[in-house]
Design a protein around this motif. Structure first.
Motif, PDB file in Angstrom:
ATOM      1  N   ARG A 123     -24.357 110.245  -1.129  1.00 26.79           N
ATOM      2  CA  ARG A 123     -23.981 110.419  -2.537  1.00 26.79           C
ATOM      3  C   ARG A 123     -23.905 109.037  -3.190  1.00 26.79           C
ATOM      4  NH1 ARG A 123     -21.937 115.604  -3.129  1.00 26.79           N
ATOM      5  NH2 ARG A 123     -20.782 116.466  -1.365  1.00 26.79           N
ATOM      6  N   ALA A 124     -23.828 109.026  -4.531  1.00 28.90           N
ATOM      7  CA  ALA A 124     -23.666 107.744  -5.231  1.00 28.90           C
ATOM      8  C   ALA A 124     -22.310 107.159  -4.863  1.00 28.90           C
ATOM      9  CB  ALA A 124     -23.765 107.956  -6.731  1.00 28.90           C
ATOM     10  N   ARG A 125     -22.241 105.841  -4.813  1.00 31.36           N
ATOM     11  CA  ARG A 125     -20.998 105.168  -4.429  1.00 31.36           C
ATOM     12  C   ARG A 125     -19.850 105.445  -5.381  1.00 31.36           C
ATOM     13  NH1 ARG A 125     -17.838 101.676  -2.446  1.00 31.36           N
ATOM     14  NH2 ARG A 125     -18.091 101.461  -0.204  1.00 31.36           N
ATOM     15  N   ILE A 126     -20.182 105.822  -6.613  1.00 28.56           N
ATOM     16  CA  ILE A 126     -19.136 106.059  -7.613  1.00 28.56           C
ATOM     17  C   ILE A 126     -18.502 107.452  -7.482  1.00 28.56           C
ATOM     18  CG2 ILE A 126     -19.984 104.437  -9.349  1.00 28.56           C
ATOM     19  CD1 ILE A 126     -21.504 106.753 -10.674  1.00 28.56           C
ATOM     20  N   SER A 127     -18.967 108.251  -6.543  1.00 27.20           N
ATOM     21  CA  SER A 127     -18.506 109.636  -6.402  1.00 27.20           C
ATOM     22  C   SER A 127     -16.971 109.815  -6.421  1.00 27.20           C
ATOM     23  CB  SER A 127     -19.118 110.234  -5.130  1.00 27.20           C
ATOM     24  OG  SER A 127     -18.556 111.461  -4.827  1.00 27.20           O
ATOM     25  N   PRO A 128     -16.188 108.982  -5.706  1.00 29.00           N
ATOM     26  CA  PRO A 128     -14.742 109.230  -5.658  1.00 29.00           C
ATOM     27  C   PRO A 128     -14.033 109.121  -7.007  1.00 29.00           C
ATOM     28  CG  PRO A 128     -15.404 107.601  -4.009  1.00 29.00           C
ATOM     29  CD  PRO A 128     -16.592 107.852  -4.861  1.00 29.00           C
ATOM     30  N   PHE A 129     -14.690 108.535  -7.995  1.00 27.24           N
ATOM     31  CA  PHE A 129     -14.032 108.362  -9.296  1.00 27.24           C
ATOM     32  C   PHE A 129     -14.093 109.614 -10.169  1.00 27.24           C
ATOM     33  CE2 PHE A 129     -14.868 104.023  -8.006  1.00 27.24           C
ATOM     34  CZ  PHE A 129     -13.637 103.430  -8.270  1.00 27.24           C
ATOM     35  N   PHE A 130     -14.821 110.629  -9.700  1.00 29.02           N
ATOM     36  CA  PHE A 130     -15.010 111.808 -10.539  1.00 29.02           C
ATOM     37  C   PHE A 130     -14.480 113.049  -9.831  1.00 29.02           C
ATOM     38  CE2 PHE A 130     -18.049 108.575 -11.713  1.00 29.02           C
ATOM     39  CZ  PHE A 130     -17.912 108.533 -13.103  1.00 29.02           C
ATOM     40  N   ALA A 223     -23.716 121.121 -14.688  1.00 25.99           N
ATOM     41  CA  ALA A 223     -23.806 120.150 -13.586  1.00 25.99           C
ATOM     42  C   ALA A 223     -24.059 118.749 -14.130  1.00 25.99           C
ATOM     43  CB  ALA A 223     -24.923 120.556 -12.644  1.00 25.99           C
ATOM     44  N   MET A 224     -23.916 117.752 -13.277  1.00 24.28           N
ATOM     45  CA  MET A 224     -24.129 116.353 -13.662  1.00 24.28           C
ATOM     46  C   MET A 224     -24.994 115.688 -12.592  1.00 24.28           C
ATOM     47  SD  MET A 224     -23.391 113.927 -15.800  1.00 24.28           S
ATOM     48  CE  MET A 224     -21.933 114.338 -16.741  1.00 24.28           C
ATOM     49  N   GLY A 225     -26.106 115.083 -13.001  1.00 29.63           N
ATOM     50  CA  GLY A 225     -26.984 114.411 -12.042  1.00 29.63           C
ATOM     51  C   GLY A 225     -26.355 113.119 -11.540  1.00 29.63           C
ATOM     52  N   LEU A 226     -26.057 112.245 -12.468  1.00 31.13           N
ATOM     53  CA  LEU A 226     -25.376 110.994 -12.132  1.00 31.13           C
ATOM     54  C   LEU A 226     -24.365 110.765 -13.248  1.00 31.13           C
ATOM     55  CD1 LEU A 226     -25.523 108.860  -9.867  1.00 31.13           C
ATOM     56  CD2 LEU A 226     -27.209 107.618 -11.211  1.00 31.13           C
ATOM     57  N   ALA A 227     -23.099 110.647 -12.880  1.00 32.08           N
ATOM     58  CA  ALA A 227     -22.027 110.544 -13.873  1.00 32.08           C
ATOM     59  C   ALA A 227     -22.127 109.221 -14.643  1.00 32.08           C
ATOM     60  CB  ALA A 227     -20.683 110.653 -13.162  1.00 32.08           C
ATOM     61  N   PRO A 228     -21.534 109.173 -15.849  1.00 26.98           N
ATOM     62  CA  PRO A 228     -21.624 107.961 -16.681  1.00 26.98           C
ATOM     63  C   PRO A 228     -21.152 106.718 -15.925  1.00 26.98           C
ATOM     64  CG  PRO A 228     -20.639 109.751 -17.928  1.00 26.98           C
ATOM     65  CD  PRO A 228     -20.787 110.246 -16.512  1.00 26.98           C
ATOM     66  N   HIS A 229     -21.947 105.673 -15.976  1.00 33.02           N
ATOM     67  CA  HIS A 229     -21.602 104.420 -15.302  1.00 33.02           C
ATOM     68  C   HIS A 229     -22.393 103.272 -15.916  1.00 33.02           C
ATOM     69  CE1 HIS A 229     -25.375 105.531 -13.343  1.00 33.02           C
ATOM     70  NE2 HIS A 229     -25.535 104.232 -13.086  1.00 33.02           N
ATOM     71  N   THR A 230     -21.944 102.060 -15.653  1.00 32.27           N
ATOM     72  CA  THR A 230     -22.767 100.886 -15.931  1.00 32.27           C
ATOM     73  C   THR A 230     -23.146 100.329 -14.564  1.00 32.27           C
ATOM     74  OG1 THR A 230     -20.827  99.439 -15.979  1.00 32.27           O
ATOM     75  CG2 THR A 230     -21.567 100.342 -18.092  1.00 32.27           C
ATOM     76  N   ASP A 231     -24.268  99.626 -14.482  1.00 32.94           N
ATOM     77  CA  ASP A 231     -24.665  99.052 -13.201  1.00 32.94           C
ATOM     78  C   ASP A 231     -23.927  97.720 -13.007  1.00 32.94           C
ATOM     79  OD1 ASP A 231     -26.365 101.200 -13.026  1.00 32.94           O
ATOM     80  OD2 ASP A 231     -28.159 100.084 -13.586  1.00 32.94           O
ATOM     81  N   THR A 232     -23.667  97.381 -11.748  1.00 29.99           N
ATOM     82  CA  THR A 232     -22.956  96.131 -11.471  1.00 29.99           C
ATOM     83  C   THR A 232     -23.875  94.913 -11.554  1.00 29.99           C
ATOM     84  OG1 THR A 232     -21.574  97.427 -10.002  1.00 29.99           O
ATOM     85  CG2 THR A 232     -21.407  95.060  -9.761  1.00 29.99           C
ATOM     86  N   ARG A 287     -26.121 107.903 -17.932  1.00 34.38           N
ATOM     87  CA  ARG A 287     -25.897 109.037 -17.033  1.00 34.38           C
ATOM     88  C   ARG A 287     -27.215 109.797 -16.882  1.00 34.38           C
ATOM     89  NH1 ARG A 287     -22.754 113.639 -20.761  1.00 34.38           N
ATOM     90  NH2 ARG A 287     -24.615 114.213 -21.962  1.00 34.38           N
ATOM     91  N   VAL A 288     -27.226 110.751 -15.966  1.00 36.71           N
ATOM     92  CA  VAL A 288     -28.436 111.561 -15.780  1.00 36.71           C
ATOM     93  C   VAL A 288     -28.037 113.032 -15.805  1.00 36.71           C
ATOM     94  CG1 VAL A 288     -30.358 112.124 -14.230  1.00 36.71           C
ATOM     95  CG2 VAL A 288     -29.568 109.750 -14.415  1.00 36.71           C
ATOM     96  N   VAL A 289     -28.722 113.825 -16.642  1.00 36.44           N
ATOM     97  CA  VAL A 289     -28.497 115.276 -16.640  1.00 36.44           C
ATOM     98  C   VAL A 289     -29.632 115.940 -15.870  1.00 36.44           C
ATOM     99  CG1 VAL A 289     -27.154 115.278 -18.779  1.00 36.44           C
ATOM    100  CG2 VAL A 289     -29.628 115.567 -18.893  1.00 36.44           C
TER     101      VAL A 289
END
Ligand SMILES: C=C1C[C@]23C[C@H]1CC[C@H]2[C@@]12CCC[C@@](C)(C(=O)O1)[C@H]2[C@@H]3C(=O)O
Ligand SMILES: O=C(O)CCC(=O)C(=O)O
Ligand SMILES: [Fe+2]
Length: 353
Positions: A123-130, A223-232, A287-289
């Protein structure tokens, strides 16, 4: 290189349920664990509007540097044509990526990212934030993909060659764009700054590839493909297959789609460049829908300075720095705990530091 980035993530191990993706091949209905609120649909795509389309820039244009700078200021993202990456290199990475994600789950799990790792399948690394899971699988690697050997002990060569060629080409393009952007910002003209930005064009940088897969989804509006984020990253270069889904958040307008254009790459600025620009550039929240009938693939290349590099805002004309200077590693650590709050955490006007 790979070990240095992993080093930054090691202190923030994830639970396995935030790493192991759903086996989408066996799913016919949207599980509650992946059902986001309906509101994700109503604030969805804004209607098409000429003035609200992401700039398309021709890299061969003599004014490309100015156009790129202006796009970074207004959008934090632009589309790039005549980028010089051979079509065959992109096609091969698409073929290999499709091959990878269509493997049975147990095969992909052989390359599962470790809890404190940065590379591998998951999964994307940001998963735990959602609160809900994303309709997505990813595969991250840096340099030669050792993880591919775990999946295909004998037949990894085609995959690895395709990914290595892609990275090589992406690095060249990322360097070109970084020079143009730093020039635009006037960083080259600041005292000692060209010294500080020697990482551009050197082997001492971070370059990572993220292959993304968004399977067809039975209820895409929930559903959500990739939740809202900025890249590091400093900057990210993205190739997307011909399925819509990527959106950029624009203040006052909402989510603006960046639909794929043939032979065109998407370039967005990451947090590191946002900080260095002293918030002069726009921070590209995206984000990605997902889609009911079409699968979607994308290949992102993240480019940035090494983890011991000190990120500090470029301050011109006695402007006040808006962020505290800090190393890439420290920033990654702060973001691993705060995600979207990381930038305000290091803001000079907040009381966090
Ligand atoms: C080189 C990078 C950039 C990472 C972390 C590390 C490896 C995986 C990248 C992504 C890819 C997917 C979105 C993101 C937000 C995520 O969850 O993992 C990215 C993240 C970041 O930009 O922070
Ligand atoms: O799939 C996409 O178009 C975007 C992927 C992305 O944002 C990422 O990998 O960071
Ligand atoms: Fe992203």
């Amino acid at each position: 290189m790979a070990t240095t980035l992993s080093e930054a993530y090691r202190n923030h191990p994830l639970h396995l349920h935030h790493i192991i993706p759903l086996d989408f091949s066996s799913i016919r209905t949207l599980p509650e664990s992946h059902a986001w609120s309906e509101s994700n649909d109503s604030d969805n795509i804004i209607s098409y509007n000429e003035s609200l389309s992401i700039p398309i820039i021709d890299l061969m244009d003599p004014y490309a540097m100015e156009q790129i700078g202006l796009a970074c200021e207004e959008w934090g993202v632009f589309q790039l044509k005549n980028h010089g990456i051979p079509l065959s290199v992109i096609e091969e990475v698409e073929v290999e990526s499709k091959k990878l994600f269509s493997l049975p789950a147990e095969q992909k799990l052989k390359a599962l990212r470790s809890p404190g790792g940065a590379t591998g399948y998951g999964r994307a690394r940001i998963s735990p934030f959602f609160p809900k899971y994303m309709w997505h699988e990813g595969f991250t690697f840096m340099g030669s993909s050792g993880d591919a050997k775990k999946i295909w002990p004998k037949d990894y060569e085609k995959f690895c060659d395709a990914m290595e060629n892609y990275q090589k080409q992406m690095k060249i393009l990322a360097e070109k764009l970084s020079h143009m952007i730093l020039n635009f910002l006037g960083i080259k003209n600041c005292s000692s700054s060209s010294e500080e930005n020697k990482w551009v064009g050197s082997t001492n940088h971070i370059g990572a590839i993220q292959l993304n897969f968004y399977p067809c989804c039975p209820e895409p509006n929930r559903a959500m493909g990739l939740a809202p984020h900025t890249d590091t990253s400093f900057l990210t270069i993205l190739h997307q297959t011909l399925t819509n889904g990527l959106q950029i958040f624009k203040d006052g307008s909402g989510w603006v789609p960046i639909n794929p254009n043939p032979n065109t790459l998407v370039v967005n600025i990451g947090d590191i460049l946002y900080i260095m620009s002293n918030a002069r550039f726009h921070c590209a929240l995206h984000r990605v829908v997902v889609n009911k009938t079409k699968q979607r693939y994308s290949m992102a290349y993240f480019y940035g300075p090494p983890i011991d590099y000190v990120i500090s805002p470029l301050v011109i004309n006695s402007h006040v720095p808006r962020f505290h200077a800090l190393t890439v590693k420290d920033y990654i650590n702060i973001k691993a705990k705060n995600l979207g709050g990381a930038l305000s955490f290091i803001s000079t006007t907040s009381k966090n530091i």
